[in-house]
Scaffold this motif. Structure first.
Motif, PDB file in Angstrom:
ATOM      1  N   GLY A 188      28.317  43.117 -59.720  1.00  0.00           N
ATOM      2  CA  GLY A 188      27.450  43.551 -60.808  1.00  0.00           C
ATOM      3  C   GLY A 188      28.167  44.255 -61.934  1.00  0.00           C
ATOM      4  N   THR A 189      29.479  44.540 -61.759  1.00  0.00           N
ATOM      5  CA  THR A 189      30.230  45.256 -62.778  1.00  0.00           C
ATOM      6  C   THR A 189      31.519  44.516 -63.105  1.00  0.00           C
ATOM      7  OG1 THR A 189      31.642  46.626 -61.339  1.00  0.00           O
ATOM      8  CG2 THR A 189      29.405  47.426 -61.765  1.00  0.00           C
ATOM      9  N   GLY A 190      32.096  44.870 -64.258  1.00  0.00           N
ATOM     10  CA  GLY A 190      33.420  44.399 -64.628  1.00  0.00           C
ATOM     11  C   GLY A 190      33.599  42.900 -64.528  1.00  0.00           C
ATOM     12  N   ASP A 191      34.682  42.497 -63.860  1.00  0.00           N
ATOM     13  CA  ASP A 191      35.010  41.080 -63.724  1.00  0.00           C
ATOM     14  C   ASP A 191      34.530  40.478 -62.412  1.00  0.00           C
ATOM     15  OD1 ASP A 191      36.314  40.727 -66.220  1.00  0.00           O
ATOM     16  OD2 ASP A 191      38.100  41.731 -65.433  1.00  0.00           O
ATOM     17  N   SER A 192      33.802  41.250 -61.614  1.00  0.00           N
ATOM     18  CA  SER A 192      33.197  40.697 -60.406  1.00  0.00           C
ATOM     19  C   SER A 192      31.924  39.932 -60.772  1.00  0.00           C
ATOM     20  CB  SER A 192      32.858  41.814 -59.411  1.00  0.00           C
ATOM     21  OG  SER A 192      34.029  42.378 -58.864  1.00  0.00           O
ATOM     22  N   ASP A 193      31.497  39.068 -59.856  1.00  0.00           N
ATOM     23  CA  ASP A 193      30.248  38.345 -60.078  1.00  0.00           C
ATOM     24  C   ASP A 193      29.075  39.306 -60.168  1.00  0.00           C
ATOM     25  OD1 ASP A 193      31.520  35.917 -60.073  1.00  0.00           O
ATOM     26  OD2 ASP A 193      30.967  35.376 -58.018  1.00  0.00           O
ATOM     27  N   THR A 235      30.689  57.018 -67.255  1.00  0.00           N
ATOM     28  CA  THR A 235      29.293  57.041 -67.699  1.00  0.00           C
ATOM     29  C   THR A 235      28.607  55.694 -67.542  1.00  0.00           C
ATOM     30  OG1 THR A 235      30.011  56.628 -69.978  1.00  0.00           O
ATOM     31  CG2 THR A 235      29.679  58.925 -69.325  1.00  0.00           C
ATOM     32  N   GLY A 236      29.214  54.773 -66.810  1.00  0.00           N
ATOM     33  CA  GLY A 236      28.593  53.480 -66.557  1.00  0.00           C
ATOM     34  C   GLY A 236      29.297  52.350 -67.273  1.00  0.00           C
ATOM     35  N   ASP A 237      29.234  51.173 -66.673  1.00  0.00           N
ATOM     36  CA  ASP A 237      29.829  49.967 -67.244  1.00  0.00           C
ATOM     37  C   ASP A 237      28.876  49.408 -68.292  1.00  0.00           C
ATOM     38  OD1 ASP A 237      30.731  47.428 -67.816  1.00  0.00           O
ATOM     39  OD2 ASP A 237      31.170  46.899 -65.732  1.00  0.00           O
ATOM     40  N   PRO A 238      29.264  49.432 -69.563  1.00  0.00           N
ATOM     41  CA  PRO A 238      28.349  48.961 -70.609  1.00  0.00           C
ATOM     42  C   PRO A 238      28.065  47.471 -70.556  1.00  0.00           C
ATOM     43  CG  PRO A 238      30.531  49.367 -71.532  1.00  0.00           C
ATOM     44  CD  PRO A 238      30.549  49.882 -70.126  1.00  0.00           C
ATOM     45  N   GLY A 239      28.859  46.704 -69.823  1.00  0.00           N
ATOM     46  CA  GLY A 239      28.662  45.267 -69.752  1.00  0.00           C
ATOM     47  C   GLY A 239      27.757  44.810 -68.628  1.00  0.00           C
ATOM     48  N   MET A 240      27.195  45.738 -67.872  1.00  0.00           N
ATOM     49  CA  MET A 240      26.328  45.344 -66.756  1.00  0.00           C
ATOM     50  C   MET A 240      25.021  44.737 -67.261  1.00  0.00           C
ATOM     51  SD  MET A 240      26.509  48.419 -63.963  1.00  0.00           S
ATOM     52  CE  MET A 240      25.558  47.508 -62.736  1.00  0.00           C
ATOM     53  N   PRO A 241      24.604  43.623 -66.683  1.00  0.00           N
ATOM     54  CA  PRO A 241      23.278  43.097 -67.015  1.00  0.00           C
ATOM     55  C   PRO A 241      22.194  43.988 -66.403  1.00  0.00           C
ATOM     56  CG  PRO A 241      24.290  41.778 -65.299  1.00  0.00           C
ATOM     57  CD  PRO A 241      25.336  42.758 -65.755  1.00  0.00           C
ATOM     58  N   PRO A 242      21.006  43.987 -66.975  1.00  0.00           N
ATOM     59  CA  PRO A 242      19.941  44.875 -66.476  1.00  0.00           C
ATOM     60  C   PRO A 242      19.632  44.707 -64.994  1.00  0.00           C
ATOM     61  CG  PRO A 242      19.342  43.990 -68.623  1.00  0.00           C
ATOM     62  CD  PRO A 242      20.592  43.270 -68.206  1.00  0.00           C
ATOM     63  N   HIS A 243      19.643  43.479 -64.478  1.00  0.00           N
ATOM     64  CA  HIS A 243      19.302  43.302 -63.070  1.00  0.00           C
ATOM     65  C   HIS A 243      20.341  43.955 -62.164  1.00  0.00           C
ATOM     66  CE1 HIS A 243      22.155  39.855 -63.356  1.00  0.00           C
ATOM     67  NE2 HIS A 243      22.370  40.127 -62.077  1.00  0.00           N
ATOM     68  N   GLU A 287      21.978  38.093 -58.511  1.00  0.00           N
ATOM     69  CA  GLU A 287      20.639  38.684 -58.619  1.00  0.00           C
ATOM     70  C   GLU A 287      20.328  39.585 -57.432  1.00  0.00           C
ATOM     71  OE1 GLU A 287      18.437  38.480 -61.044  1.00  0.00           O
ATOM     72  OE2 GLU A 287      19.595  37.118 -62.321  1.00  0.00           O
ATOM     73  N   THR A 288      20.965  39.349 -56.299  1.00  0.00           N
ATOM     74  CA  THR A 288      20.654  40.086 -55.074  1.00  0.00           C
ATOM     75  C   THR A 288      21.939  40.623 -54.439  1.00  0.00           C
ATOM     76  OG1 THR A 288      20.780  38.056 -53.748  1.00  0.00           O
ATOM     77  CG2 THR A 288      18.614  38.658 -54.652  1.00  0.00           C
ATOM     78  N   GLY A 289      21.766  41.336 -53.326  1.00  0.00           N
ATOM     79  CA  GLY A 289      22.914  41.820 -52.562  1.00  0.00           C
ATOM     80  C   GLY A 289      23.353  43.222 -52.905  1.00  0.00           C
ATOM     81  N   TYR A 290      22.466  44.030 -53.492  1.00  0.00           N
ATOM     82  CA  TYR A 290      22.828  45.376 -53.916  1.00  0.00           C
ATOM     83  C   TYR A 290      22.271  46.410 -52.936  1.00  0.00           C
ATOM     84  CZ  TYR A 290      23.979  42.975 -58.262  1.00  0.00           C
ATOM     85  OH  TYR A 290      24.515  42.129 -59.190  1.00  0.00           O
ATOM     86  N   ARG A 291      23.135  46.847 -52.045  1.00  0.00           N
ATOM     87  CA  ARG A 291      22.812  47.939 -51.117  1.00  0.00           C
ATOM     88  C   ARG A 291      24.129  48.549 -50.667  1.00  0.00           C
ATOM     89  NH1 ARG A 291      22.710  45.981 -45.620  1.00  0.00           N
ATOM     90  NH2 ARG A 291      23.382  43.809 -45.584  1.00  0.00           N
ATOM     91  N   THR A 292      24.097  49.816 -50.327  1.00  0.00           N
ATOM     92  CA  THR A 292      25.359  50.502 -50.048  1.00  0.00           C
ATOM     93  C   THR A 292      26.059  49.914 -48.822  1.00  0.00           C
ATOM     94  OG1 THR A 292      24.109  52.246 -48.890  1.00  0.00           O
ATOM     95  CG2 THR A 292      24.738  52.660 -51.185  1.00  0.00           C
ATOM     96  N   ARG A 293      25.315  49.503 -47.830  1.00  0.00           N
ATOM     97  CA  ARG A 293      25.948  48.913 -46.651  1.00  0.00           C
ATOM     98  C   ARG A 293      26.595  47.578 -46.999  1.00  0.00           C
ATOM     99  NH1 ARG A 293      23.113  49.227 -40.703  1.00  0.00           N
ATOM    100  NH2 ARG A 293      25.068  49.312 -39.499  1.00  0.00           N
ATOM    101  N   ARG A 307      19.805  47.763 -62.268  1.00  0.00           N
ATOM    102  CA  ARG A 307      18.680  48.123 -61.399  1.00  0.00           C
ATOM    103  C   ARG A 307      19.088  48.036 -59.926  1.00  0.00           C
ATOM    104  NH1 ARG A 307      15.852  44.928 -65.236  1.00  0.00           N
ATOM    105  NH2 ARG A 307      15.958  43.140 -63.812  1.00  0.00           N
ATOM    106  N   GLY A 308      19.886  47.022 -59.594  1.00  0.00           N
ATOM    107  CA  GLY A 308      20.323  46.868 -58.214  1.00  0.00           C
ATOM    108  C   GLY A 308      21.177  48.032 -57.746  1.00  0.00           C
ATOM    109  N   HIS A 309      22.071  48.497 -58.593  1.00  0.00           N
ATOM    110  CA  HIS A 309      22.897  49.657 -58.246  1.00  0.00           C
ATOM    111  C   HIS A 309      22.039  50.903 -58.068  1.00  0.00           C
ATOM    112  CE1 HIS A 309      27.353  48.754 -58.901  1.00  0.00           C
ATOM    113  NE2 HIS A 309      26.753  47.580 -58.906  1.00  0.00           N
ATOM    114  N   PHE A 310      21.093  51.101 -58.972  1.00  0.00           N
ATOM    115  CA  PHE A 310      20.215  52.270 -58.872  1.00  0.00           C
ATOM    116  C   PHE A 310      19.433  52.247 -57.562  1.00  0.00           C
ATOM    117  CE2 PHE A 310      16.002  54.155 -59.470  1.00  0.00           C
ATOM    118  CZ  PHE A 310      16.349  55.447 -59.841  1.00  0.00           C
ATOM    119  N   THR A 311      18.872  51.089 -57.231  1.00  0.00           N
ATOM    120  CA  THR A 311      18.096  50.973 -56.001  1.00  0.00           C
ATOM    121  C   THR A 311      18.974  51.178 -54.771  1.00  0.00           C
ATOM    122  OG1 THR A 311      16.554  49.447 -57.071  1.00  0.00           O
ATOM    123  CG2 THR A 311      16.594  49.450 -54.670  1.00  0.00           C
ATOM    124  N   ALA A 312      20.187  50.625 -54.793  1.00  0.00           N
ATOM    125  CA  ALA A 312      21.096  50.789 -53.662  1.00  0.00           C
ATOM    126  C   ALA A 312      21.390  52.254 -53.399  1.00  0.00           C
ATOM    127  CB  ALA A 312      22.389  50.024 -53.927  1.00  0.00           C
TER     128      ALA A 312
END
Length: 259
Positions: free
Chosen positions: A57-62, A170-178, A65-71, A181-186
């Motif tokens: 969800g950040t930087g040069d990684s894919d 202060t956050g990756d400015p290039g992150m898409p909104p989804h 839409e899903t797969g955002y949880r700390t585990r 949101r996934g990081h916040f929920t995780a």
């Protein structure tokens, strides 16, 4: 620069630096990429091969839409270690990175040599949440005021008076909104209480004593929960203690990792 493949096929960008024999994985906070560590990382490159990476969800990684949880993020770190051919590494996670590190150490104990949990929380019903006042300050409609509120939570006024950015915390400015949101929920849904009790790696818990972004009261909760853990609160420090107070924090971490 390299790319690892997560269990679900997501491509994960990572970098390796330093000259040491041992590996140190540095895990960034919520909605941030590997640049989170740009300042503090140089304190460790002389002793370790340091690994930084972009969360999904950040930087040069894919940015799926899903797969955002700390585990799941912890499984991503394990995939990076697999790609490197590294069996065991030291792990230092801060903020949400500390939540991820909890799972990594609990789920994959044979992969973690020594562990540092910085400015993080156990989450769940046992975690101490930030105050309503702090939440309101971050939710202001005026983007400039909200950003300033975040900076005030990360750094002291004295630091901000002499450091004017750009800031990599202060956050990756290039992150898409989804993905944002996934990081916040995780982070919000993290509950590592049971995992903490299963950690066997020698653990240091570090926190800024004046941190109200992720309240410092979480630090003793974690230290009491992890068997044999040591606790160090840094007086006067806020959430980004690892950068502003690196002259204190980095030697503490190095001493712990050096055994």
């Amino acid at each position: 620069m390299s790319f690892a493949r997560a269990d679900d096929g997501v491509s994960l960008y990572y970098e390796v630096n330093g000259t040491g024999d041992d590996v140190l994985v540095l895990i960034a906070g919520q909605a941030n990429n590997h640049h989170w560590w740009d300042v503090a990382r140089q304190d460790f490159d002389g002793r370790f091969r340091t690994v930084v990476f972009d969360h999904r969800g950040t930087g040069d990684s894919d940015k799926p839409e899903t797969g955002y949880r700390t585990r799941g993020f912890a499984a991503d770190v394990r995939a990076i270690l697999d790609d490197m051919g590294v069996e065991r590494a030291h792990v230092y996670g801060t903020s949400m990175g500390g939540r991820i590190a909890q799972w990594l150490a609990a789920d994959h104990p044979g992969r973690v040599r020594r562990l540092v949990l910085g400015c993080t929380s156990p989450g769940g019903v046992h975690g101490i949440e930030r105050s309503a006042e702090v939440r309101r300050s971050l939710a202001q409609r005026d983007a400039a005021k909200a950003r300033q509120a975040l900076l005030d939570l990360l750094y002291t006024p004295d630091w901000l008076a002499t450091h004017h950015g750009p800031f990599d915390t202060t956050g990756d400015p290039g992150m898409p909104p989804h993905a944002r949101r996934g990081h916040f929920t995780a982070s919000k849904e993290h509950d590592g209480w049971d995992a903490l009790a299963r950690i066997t790696a020698p653990t240091l818990v570090v926190h800024g004593a004046d941190d109200i972004f992720n309240p410092a009261a979480n630090a003793p909760l974690i230290a009491d929960r992890v068997p044999g853990a040591r606790l160090h609160l840094i007086p006067g420090a806020r959430h980004a203690y690892f950068e502003e107070f690196r002259e204190v924090a980095s030697p503490l971490v190095l001493a712990h990792l050096g055994g």
